[in-house]
Scaffold this motif. Structure first.
Motif, mmCIF file in Angstrom:
data_model
loop_
_atom_site.group_PDB
_atom_site.id
_atom_site.type_symbol
_atom_site.label_atom_id
_atom_site.label_comp_id
_atom_site.label_asym_id
_atom_site.label_seq_id
_atom_site.Cartn_x
_atom_site.Cartn_y
_atom_site.Cartn_z
ATOM 1 N N LEU A 156 0.824 -1.208 0.000
ATOM 2 C CA LEU A 156 0.000 0.000 0.000
ATOM 3 C C LEU A 156 0.859 1.259 0.000
ATOM 4 C CD1 LEU A 156 -2.825 -1.006 2.501
ATOM 5 C CD2 LEU A 156 -2.928 -0.949 0.006
ATOM 6 N N GLU A 157 1.891 1.263 0.811
ATOM 7 C CA GLU A 157 2.751 2.438 0.894
ATOM 8 C C GLU A 157 3.574 2.642 -0.377
ATOM 9 O OE1 GLU A 157 5.753 4.553 4.026
ATOM 10 O OE2 GLU A 157 4.431 2.936 4.656
ATOM 11 N N VAL A 158 4.120 1.570 -0.927
ATOM 12 C CA VAL A 158 4.897 1.676 -2.163
ATOM 13 C C VAL A 158 4.016 2.182 -3.302
ATOM 14 C CG1 VAL A 158 6.067 0.314 -3.948
ATOM 15 C CG2 VAL A 158 6.680 0.013 -1.562
ATOM 16 N N ASN A 159 2.798 1.679 -3.392
ATOM 17 C CA ASN A 159 1.901 2.151 -4.450
ATOM 18 C C ASN A 159 1.523 3.615 -4.246
ATOM 19 O OD1 ASN A 159 1.847 0.014 -6.213
ATOM 20 N ND2 ASN A 159 0.180 -1.013 -5.170
ATOM 21 N N ARG A 210 4.606 9.828 -7.690
ATOM 22 C CA ARG A 210 5.605 10.049 -8.748
ATOM 23 C C ARG A 210 4.998 9.856 -10.134
ATOM 24 N NH1 ARG A 210 9.929 6.047 -6.473
ATOM 25 N NH2 ARG A 210 9.075 4.937 -8.251
ATOM 26 N N ARG A 211 3.700 9.577 -10.179
ATOM 27 C CA ARG A 211 2.970 9.324 -11.425
ATOM 28 C C ARG A 211 3.486 8.080 -12.154
ATOM 29 N NH1 ARG A 211 -0.316 13.350 -11.038
ATOM 30 N NH2 ARG A 211 0.266 15.521 -10.934
#
Length: 73
Positions: free
Chosen positions: A34-37, A43-44
């Motif tokens: 969840l955090e990485v996404n 960062r688009r």
């Protein structure tokens, strides 16, 4: 949102510790995804959606980060 479930399982104390350890590690992996996404969205970049993408990203985090789960994929 919280979801809970009760399941009665007959296991030895060692199996119980291992099961709860795996559940904790799985929760850590889910929180990481969840955090990485969220970072990737800011960062688009495209979110991690596939299993292979996820495994590559998690393996880059280093050995032992997610206990037994980081070497499974």
């Amino acid at each position: 949102m919280y979801r809970t479930a009760r399941v009665a399982v007959r296991v030895t104390p060692a199996q119980r510790r291992r099961c709860f350890g795996l559940l904790r590690s799985a929760g850590d992996v889910w929180a990481c995804v969840l955090e990485v996404n969220a970072w990737r969205r800011r960062r688009r970049d495209a979110p991690l959606a596939g299993y292979q993408e996820l495994c590559r990203e998690l393996s880059a985090s280093g050995p032992g980060t997610f206990a037994e789960l980081d070497s499974t994929g």
